[in-house]
Scaffold this motif. Structure first.
Motif, PDB file in Angstrom:
ATOM      1  N   ASN A  41     -82.633  18.241 -39.311  1.00 26.67           N
ATOM      2  CA  ASN A  41     -81.985  19.331 -38.586  1.00 26.67           C
ATOM      3  C   ASN A  41     -82.558  20.650 -39.098  1.00 26.67           C
ATOM      4  OD1 ASN A  41     -80.276  21.305 -37.514  1.00 26.67           O
ATOM      5  ND2 ASN A  41     -78.450  20.032 -37.731  1.00 26.67           N
ATOM      6  N   LEU A  42     -83.295  21.355 -38.259  1.00 24.65           N
ATOM      7  CA  LEU A  42     -83.943  22.603 -38.655  1.00 24.65           C
ATOM      8  C   LEU A  42     -82.936  23.704 -38.986  1.00 24.65           C
ATOM      9  CD1 LEU A  42     -86.855  22.529 -36.050  1.00 24.65           C
ATOM     10  CD2 LEU A  42     -86.884  21.754 -38.435  1.00 24.65           C
ATOM     11  N   LEU A  43     -81.736  23.661 -38.396  1.00 24.43           N
ATOM     12  CA  LEU A  43     -80.703  24.648 -38.732  1.00 24.43           C
ATOM     13  C   LEU A  43     -80.255  24.474 -40.184  1.00 24.43           C
ATOM     14  CD1 LEU A  43     -78.500  24.570 -35.502  1.00 24.43           C
ATOM     15  CD2 LEU A  43     -80.298  26.188 -36.112  1.00 24.43           C
ATOM     16  N   TYR A  44     -80.038  23.227 -40.622  1.00 25.71           N
ATOM     17  CA  TYR A  44     -79.681  22.965 -42.023  1.00 25.71           C
ATOM     18  C   TYR A  44     -80.832  23.333 -42.947  1.00 25.71           C
ATOM     19  CZ  TYR A  44     -75.552  20.301 -40.544  1.00 25.71           C
ATOM     20  OH  TYR A  44     -74.357  19.915 -40.010  1.00 25.71           O
ATOM     21  N   ASP A  45     -82.064  23.041 -42.522  1.00 18.81           N
ATOM     22  CA  ASP A  45     -83.223  23.409 -43.339  1.00 18.81           C
ATOM     23  C   ASP A  45     -83.241  24.918 -43.586  1.00 18.81           C
ATOM     24  OD1 ASP A  45     -84.101  20.766 -43.416  1.00 18.81           O
ATOM     25  OD2 ASP A  45     -85.451  21.018 -41.710  1.00 18.81           O
ATOM     26  N   ALA A  46     -82.937  25.711 -42.559  1.00 24.55           N
ATOM     27  CA  ALA A  46     -82.920  27.169 -42.695  1.00 24.55           C
ATOM     28  C   ALA A  46     -81.843  27.637 -43.675  1.00 24.55           C
ATOM     29  CB  ALA A  46     -82.711  27.824 -41.333  1.00 24.55           C
ATOM     30  N   LEU A  47     -80.775  26.858 -43.848  1.00 24.52           N
ATOM     31  CA  LEU A  47     -79.699  27.188 -44.783  1.00 24.52           C
ATOM     32  C   LEU A  47     -79.891  26.531 -46.155  1.00 24.52           C
ATOM     33  CD1 LEU A  47     -76.676  26.888 -42.332  1.00 24.52           C
ATOM     34  CD2 LEU A  47     -77.683  28.993 -43.253  1.00 24.52           C
ATOM     35  N   LEU A  48     -81.108  26.030 -46.417  1.00 28.22           N
ATOM     36  CA  LEU A  48     -81.458  25.387 -47.693  1.00 28.22           C
ATOM     37  C   LEU A  48     -80.599  24.175 -47.999  1.00 28.22           C
ATOM     38  CD1 LEU A  48     -81.957  28.580 -49.888  1.00 28.22           C
ATOM     39  CD2 LEU A  48     -83.685  27.326 -48.577  1.00 28.22           C
ATOM     40  N   THR A  49     -80.211  23.448 -46.952  1.00 27.98           N
ATOM     41  CA  THR A  49     -79.417  22.231 -47.105  1.00 27.98           C
ATOM     42  C   THR A  49     -80.309  21.023 -46.843  1.00 27.98           C
ATOM     43  OG1 THR A  49     -77.396  23.371 -46.443  1.00 27.98           O
ATOM     44  CG2 THR A  49     -77.403  20.980 -46.245  1.00 27.98           C
ATOM     45  N   VAL A  50     -80.432  20.162 -47.835  1.00 30.05           N
ATOM     46  CA  VAL A  50     -81.239  18.953 -47.697  1.00 30.05           C
ATOM     47  C   VAL A  50     -80.555  18.044 -46.672  1.00 30.05           C
ATOM     48  CG1 VAL A  50     -82.092  16.914 -48.896  1.00 30.05           C
ATOM     49  CG2 VAL A  50     -82.022  19.117 -50.077  1.00 30.05           C
ATOM     50  N   ASN A  51     -81.311  17.557 -45.702  1.00 24.13           N
ATOM     51  CA  ASN A  51     -80.716  16.710 -44.666  1.00 24.13           C
ATOM     52  C   ASN A  51     -81.738  15.727 -44.131  1.00 24.13           C
ATOM     53  OD1 ASN A  51     -81.598  17.639 -41.665  1.00 24.13           O
ATOM     54  ND2 ASN A  51     -81.707  19.366 -43.076  1.00 24.13           N
ATOM     55  N   ALA A  52     -81.223  14.634 -43.602  1.00 23.76           N
ATOM     56  CA  ALA A  52     -82.069  13.624 -42.969  1.00 23.76           C
ATOM     57  C   ALA A  52     -81.204  12.822 -42.016  1.00 23.76           C
ATOM     58  CB  ALA A  52     -82.690  12.692 -44.010  1.00 23.76           C
ATOM     59  N   GLY A  53     -81.843  12.260 -41.021  1.00 26.06           N
ATOM     60  CA  GLY A  53     -81.134  11.422 -40.075  1.00 26.06           C
ATOM     61  C   GLY A  53     -82.002  10.256 -39.650  1.00 26.06           C
ATOM     62  N   ALA A  54     -81.352   9.205 -39.217  1.00 25.10           N
ATOM     63  CA  ALA A  54     -82.044   8.027 -38.688  1.00 25.10           C
ATOM     64  C   ALA A  54     -81.285   7.576 -37.447  1.00 25.10           C
ATOM     65  CB  ALA A  54     -82.078   6.914 -39.731  1.00 25.10           C
ATOM     66  N   GLU A  55     -82.033   7.152 -36.451  1.00 24.61           N
ATOM     67  CA  GLU A  55     -81.421   6.720 -35.191  1.00 24.61           C
ATOM     68  C   GLU A  55     -82.069   5.417 -34.751  1.00 24.61           C
ATOM     69  OE1 GLU A  55     -80.377   8.636 -30.799  1.00 24.61           O
ATOM     70  OE2 GLU A  55     -81.579   9.771 -32.226  1.00 24.61           O
ATOM     71  N   ALA A  56     -81.244   4.472 -34.342  1.00 20.46           N
ATOM     72  CA  ALA A  56     -81.743   3.162 -33.923  1.00 20.46           C
ATOM     73  C   ALA A  56     -81.239   2.837 -32.521  1.00 20.46           C
ATOM     74  CB  ALA A  56     -81.282   2.088 -34.902  1.00 20.46           C
ATOM     75  N   ARG A  57     -82.095   2.192 -31.746  1.00 19.35           N
ATOM     76  CA  ARG A  57     -81.731   1.748 -30.400  1.00 19.35           C
ATOM     77  C   ARG A  57     -80.840   0.519 -30.525  1.00 19.35           C
ATOM     78  NH1 ARG A  57     -83.670  -1.955 -26.627  1.00 19.35           N
ATOM     79  NH2 ARG A  57     -83.596  -1.241 -24.485  1.00 19.35           N
ATOM     80  N   LEU A  58     -79.695   0.537 -29.833  1.00 23.46           N
ATOM     81  CA  LEU A  58     -78.777  -0.603 -29.836  1.00 23.46           C
ATOM     82  C   LEU A  58     -78.929  -1.461 -28.584  1.00 23.46           C
ATOM     83  CD1 LEU A  58     -75.525   1.182 -31.054  1.00 23.46           C
ATOM     84  CD2 LEU A  58     -77.145  -0.143 -32.414  1.00 23.46           C
ATOM     85  N   ALA A  59     -79.113  -0.798 -27.452  1.00 24.44           N
ATOM     86  CA  ALA A  59     -79.221  -1.450 -26.146  1.00 24.44           C
ATOM     87  C   ALA A  59     -79.869  -0.436 -25.210  1.00 24.44           C
ATOM     88  CB  ALA A  59     -77.831  -1.841 -25.638  1.00 24.44           C
ATOM     89  N   PRO A  60     -80.244  -0.845 -24.009  1.00 22.77           N
ATOM     90  CA  PRO A  60     -80.780   0.151 -23.081  1.00 22.77           C
ATOM     91  C   PRO A  60     -79.806   1.325 -22.926  1.00 22.77           C
ATOM     92  CG  PRO A  60     -81.134  -2.039 -22.210  1.00 22.77           C
ATOM     93  CD  PRO A  60     -80.255  -2.192 -23.432  1.00 22.77           C
ATOM     94  N   LYS A  61     -80.301   2.527 -23.140  1.00 18.60           N
ATOM     95  CA  LYS A  61     -79.573   3.794 -23.027  1.00 18.60           C
ATOM     96  C   LYS A  61     -78.566   4.053 -24.156  1.00 18.60           C
ATOM     97  CE  LYS A  61     -80.100   4.273 -18.068  1.00 18.60           C
ATOM     98  NZ  LYS A  61     -79.477   4.744 -16.846  1.00 18.60           N
ATOM     99  N   TRP A  62     -78.458   3.178 -25.146  1.00 17.79           N
ATOM    100  CA  TRP A  62     -77.513   3.356 -26.256  1.00 17.79           C
ATOM    101  C   TRP A  62     -78.254   3.411 -27.589  1.00 17.79           C
ATOM    102  CZ3 TRP A  62     -72.403   4.356 -25.701  1.00 17.79           C
ATOM    103  CH2 TRP A  62     -71.835   4.076 -24.458  1.00 17.79           C
ATOM    104  N   THR A  63     -77.910   4.412 -28.420  1.00 14.72           N
ATOM    105  CA  THR A  63     -78.465   4.500 -29.769  1.00 14.72           C
ATOM    106  C   THR A  63     -77.353   4.828 -30.759  1.00 14.72           C
ATOM    107  OG1 THR A  63     -79.012   6.853 -29.545  1.00 14.72           O
ATOM    108  CG2 THR A  63     -80.758   5.264 -28.994  1.00 14.72           C
ATOM    109  N   PHE A  64     -77.618   4.519 -32.032  1.00 14.06           N
ATOM    110  CA  PHE A  64     -76.711   4.875 -33.122  1.00 14.06           C
ATOM    111  C   PHE A  64     -77.465   5.810 -34.056  1.00 14.06           C
ATOM    112  CE2 PHE A  64     -75.126   4.240 -37.445  1.00 14.06           C
ATOM    113  CZ  PHE A  64     -73.802   4.631 -37.264  1.00 14.06           C
TER     114      PHE A  64
END
Length: 193
Positions: A28-51
C-alpha cells in the motif's frame, strides 16, 4: 504480529505451486508514505473471487511523536469482470493494537477521542472491526497492476488514556469505544503471478 507474518510467509510459499494469475503480492503506497511497513497477499479462490490478507506495522517514534501500531486486515473480494482487473466489492475484518501520543492533529473525533487531544495525551489499546469496500484495479503490464480501494465500517476498541504524551499513570483504563467511518484506504502496487 508473529501470526500475521507466519500467515504471509505461508501464502508466499504456497504461491510457488500455483498457476499464472492465481496469486498476487502487494504494498500500500499510502502506508509507505507514512513510513509504515506493510505487505499484502491475495489468492484466487474461484472465478471472480479472491481472498486478500494485508498487514502493517509501525514501531518507531519520529521527532518525539509516537504512532506505534500493527494491523491485520483479511478481505474477501468479488470481481465484476475478472480477478485483478476492473471493479470489485469486498467485505473485510480488521484487528490490531495502537500506542499514539504527542501528535498534532486537527480537532475532530476518531474512535471516540478528539484527535486534538493526542498532542497532550497518549492512548493505547486494541481494536477490531468489520467493513465493506469498493475498489478498482488498472492493469499496467502482464504482471503489474495499480489498485485503489476505499472501505467503510464499524470498529470496536478498548483504550487506556494517559494525561500526557510521556506519562505512565493512566487517566482511565480499558474504556470501550465504538467508531463508524472509513476503515480502509489503499493505493496498492500489485504484482500478480
Amino acid at each position: 504480529m508473529r501470526k500475521v507474518i507466519l500467515l504471509l510467509l505461508f501464502l508466499l510459499t504456497w504461491s510457488y505451486s500455483v498457476k499464472a494469475q492465481e496469486f498476487a503480492i502487494k504494498t500500500n503506497l499510502l502506508y509507505d508514505a507514512l513510513l509504515t511497513v506493510n505487505a499484502g497477499a491475495e489468492a484466487r479462490l474461484a472465478p471472480k473471487w479472491t481472498f486478500d490478507l494485508s498487514g502493517n506495522f509501525n514501531a518507531w517514534t519520529v521527532n518525539e511523536r509516537r504512532w506505534r501500531h500493527w494491523l491485520a486486515q483479511p478481505e474477501l473480494r468479488y470481481w465484476f469482470c475478472q480477478e485483478w482487473q476492473g471493479h470489485f466489492v469486498a467485505a473485510h475484518g480488521l484487528v490490531g493494537q495502537y500506542n499514539i501520543g504527542n501528535m498534532d492533529f486537527p480537532n475532530f473525533n476518531l474512535l471516540g477521542n478528539k484527535l486534538g487531544d493526542f498532542k497532550k495525551h497518549r492512548y493505547e489499546g486494541w481494536y477490531g472491526g468489520v467493513g465493506v469496500a469498493y475498489g478498482y484495479s488498472w492493469i499496467m503490464s502482464r504482471h503489474w497492476n495499480i489498485e485503489a480501494e476505499i472501505g467503510f465500517g464499524w470498529v470496536y476498541s478498548r483504550a487506556t488514556a494517559y494525561p500526557c504524551a510521556e506519562c505512565g499513570t493512566p487517566e482511565y483504563k480499558d474504556k470501550p469505544v465504538h467508531y463508524v467511518g472509513p476503515t480502509k484506504a489503499a493505493i496498492n502496487l500489485v504484482y500478480t503471478f
